[in-house]
Design an enzyme around this catalytic site. Structure first.
Site, PDB file in Angstrom:
ATOM      1  N   GLN A   8      -7.061 -12.895  96.888  1.00  0.00           N
ATOM      2  CA  GLN A   8      -7.330 -14.318  97.166  1.00  0.00           C
ATOM      3  C   GLN A   8      -8.692 -14.482  97.821  1.00  0.00           C
ATOM      4  O   GLN A   8      -9.487 -15.350  97.443  1.00  0.00           O
ATOM      5  CB  GLN A   8      -6.231 -14.867  98.075  1.00  0.00           C
ATOM      6  N   LYS A  22      -5.340  -9.657 104.284  1.00  0.00           N
ATOM      7  CA  LYS A  22      -4.080  -9.212 103.661  1.00  0.00           C
ATOM      8  C   LYS A  22      -4.006  -9.705 102.216  1.00  0.00           C
ATOM      9  O   LYS A  22      -3.575  -9.001 101.330  1.00  0.00           O
ATOM     10  CB  LYS A  22      -2.860  -9.707 104.446  1.00  0.00           C
ATOM     11  N   GLY A  45      -7.344 -14.445 105.570  1.00  0.00           N
ATOM     12  CA  GLY A  45      -6.917 -13.096 105.946  1.00  0.00           C
ATOM     13  C   GLY A  45      -7.204 -12.078 104.851  1.00  0.00           C
ATOM     14  O   GLY A  45      -7.078 -12.373 103.656  1.00  0.00           O
ATOM     15  N   TYR A 103       4.521 -21.984 108.709  1.00  0.00           N
ATOM     16  CA  TYR A 103       5.385 -20.909 109.202  1.00  0.00           C
ATOM     17  C   TYR A 103       4.496 -19.841 109.837  1.00  0.00           C
ATOM     18  O   TYR A 103       4.522 -18.660 109.474  1.00  0.00           O
ATOM     19  CB  TYR A 103       6.278 -20.331 108.092  1.00  0.00           C
ATOM     20  N   LEU A 104       3.722 -20.291 110.785  1.00  0.00           N
ATOM     21  CA  LEU A 104       2.603 -19.498 111.302  1.00  0.00           C
ATOM     22  C   LEU A 104       3.073 -18.339 112.171  1.00  0.00           C
ATOM     23  O   LEU A 104       4.066 -18.442 112.888  1.00  0.00           O
ATOM     24  CB  LEU A 104       1.664 -20.410 112.092  1.00  0.00           C
ATOM     25  N   HIS A 105       2.321 -17.254 112.095  1.00  0.00           N
ATOM     26  CA  HIS A 105       2.579 -16.055 112.906  1.00  0.00           C
ATOM     27  C   HIS A 105       1.255 -15.580 113.486  1.00  0.00           C
ATOM     28  O   HIS A 105       0.220 -16.251 113.334  1.00  0.00           O
ATOM     29  CB  HIS A 105       3.273 -14.988 112.065  1.00  0.00           C
ATOM     30  N   SER A 108       3.705 -11.383 107.766  1.00  0.00           N
ATOM     31  CA  SER A 108       3.792 -12.283 106.615  1.00  0.00           C
ATOM     32  C   SER A 108       4.926 -13.261 106.861  1.00  0.00           C
ATOM     33  O   SER A 108       5.976 -12.875 107.413  1.00  0.00           O
ATOM     34  CB  SER A 108       4.092 -11.471 105.350  1.00  0.00           C
ATOM     35  N   GLY A 119      -0.773 -13.419 112.599  1.00  0.00           N
ATOM     36  CA  GLY A 119      -1.853 -13.264 111.618  1.00  0.00           C
ATOM     37  C   GLY A 119      -2.656 -14.557 111.522  1.00  0.00           C
ATOM     38  O   GLY A 119      -3.896 -14.556 111.585  1.00  0.00           O
ATOM     39  N   HIS A 120      -1.933 -15.689 111.389  1.00  0.00           N
ATOM     40  CA  HIS A 120      -2.620 -16.988 111.346  1.00  0.00           C
ATOM     41  C   HIS A 120      -3.332 -17.258 112.669  1.00  0.00           C
ATOM     42  O   HIS A 120      -4.447 -17.786 112.689  1.00  0.00           O
ATOM     43  CB  HIS A 120      -1.614 -18.115 111.091  1.00  0.00           C
TER      44      HIS A 120
HETATM   45  O1  PAF Z   1      -3.022 -17.817 101.931  1.00  0.00           O
HETATM   46  C1  PAF Z   1      -2.345 -18.881 101.933  1.00  0.00           C
HETATM   47  O2  PAF Z   1      -1.547 -19.136 102.829  1.00  0.00           O
HETATM   48  C2  PAF Z   1      -2.525 -19.870 100.802  1.00  0.00           C
HETATM   49  O3  PAF Z   1      -2.704 -19.221  99.589  1.00  0.00           O
HETATM   50  C3  PAF Z   1      -3.658 -20.882 101.057  1.00  0.00           C
HETATM   51  C4  PAF Z   1      -5.007 -20.208 101.115  1.00  0.00           C
HETATM   52  C5  PAF Z   1      -3.392 -21.633 102.349  1.00  0.00           C
HETATM   53  C6  PAF Z   1      -3.704 -21.904  99.922  1.00  0.00           C
HETATM   54  O4  PAF Z   1      -2.507 -22.604  99.813  1.00  0.00           O
END
Ligand code: PAF
Length: 282
Positions: free
Chosen positions: A154, A150, A148, A32-34, A186, A36-37
């Site tokens: 993580q 954001k 990211g 579900y890319l935007h 997001s 940010g990705h």
């Molecule tokens: O940040 C995310 O979208 C997820 O946590 C990741 C790093 C792809 C792991 O599933």
């Protein structure tokens, strides 16, 4: 762009690139890319000869009460965006390709680090993230991997995992990408109704407020976090999960605002939980 659905296909293609002496970057995503990705892919393309993106909604990082089933998905749109940004291969595995039905091996940082911030309400989340990212690292064996800022906790956890498990992979953190009005991009923004979408601006406003107070010399974490909390608290549709100031590397709570401190928040709008943060600059 190559679409690979099996570990074997990914390994064979990466091996062929390696034979040519090419470097490989990995952009892990849940689809579900935007934009940010897209910014992660752009960065990867600028730093690596070949770029692999993974597109996998990872079940092990969702608790049973969370939004695994409703998590938005649109693989055709993802492919178009990845291709447009110069990605060379997308890894789009079925759950069964990554997890055997009796899978029982996990990667977990056994310290307070994954229990802070988001870990307080999502106690199993980072175990799932570390497990899947570790599997992706083993499958793709990239030179660099892109995440990211954001998801600051993580990013810090993955840096630690890479260090402690001796992965020879460089982790590149990339800046938060925002909508024109400031809301951090997001995939979960799509859950917001128009009123919640408007209300969600309190996150970026709180970030701006915190940044301003830090720049003006506020050194009390309690006062800075208090001011941000009050601002968010004035929005009736917002329910605060946390607003916290922590060490940017260890995620341990701090009393003093100084360069490197991460000020992070999670706020619910009904069932939708959004996060945002900033790191205090030097
Ligand atoms: O940040 C995310 O979208 C997820 O946590 C990741 C790093 C792809 C792991 O599933």
């Amino acid at each position: 762009m190559i679409i690979a659905t099996t570990i074997q296909e990914v390994r064979a293609q990466v091996a062929a690139w390696r034979k040519e002496g090419l470097t490989v970057g990995l952009v892990p995503t849940m689809g579900y890319l935007h934009e940010g990705h897209a910014s992660l892919v752009d960065r990867a393309v600028s730093m690596c000869d070949r770029v692999v993106a993974s597109d996998f909604v990872n079940p092990t990082q969702f608790a049973p009460n969370e939004d695994l089933d409703s998590y938005p998905r649109d693989f055709d749109h993802d492919c178009a965006l990845l291709e447009e940004h110069g990605c060379h291969m997308v890894f789009y595995p079925a759950v069964s390709e990554l997890y055997a039905p009796d899978a029982a091996t996990y990667v977990e940082i056994q310290s307070d680090m994954p229990k802070q911030l988001c870990g307080k309400t999502r106690p199993t989340h980072f175990k799932g993230v570390c497990t899947v990212v570790s599997k992706l690292f083993n499958i793709v064996q990239p030179d660099k991997a892109f995440f990211g800022q954001k998801d600051a906790q993580q990013l810090a956890i993955i840096r630690r995992m890479v260090r402690e498990l001796s992965y020879g992979i460089e982790i590149i953190g990339c800046p938060i990408v925002r909508e024109a009005d400031g809301l951090a991009k997001s995939s979960r923004n799509t859950y917001l109704n128009p009123d919640q979408r408007k209300a969600a601006l309190v996150l970026s406003q709180a970030v701006a407020l915190g940044q301003r107070l830090a720049a003006e010399g506020e050194t009390s974490a309690a006062k800075l976090v208090g001011a941000m909390t009050d601002h968010i608290g004035r929005e009736p549709l917002a329910r605060i999960d946390y607003v916290s100031a922590v060490d940017g590397v260890t995620m341990e709570p701090v009393d003093t605002i100084k360069p490197g401190v991460l000020v992070a928040m999670a706020v619910y709008f009904d069932k939708t939980r959004l996060i945002d943060n900033f790191t205090v600059e030097g």
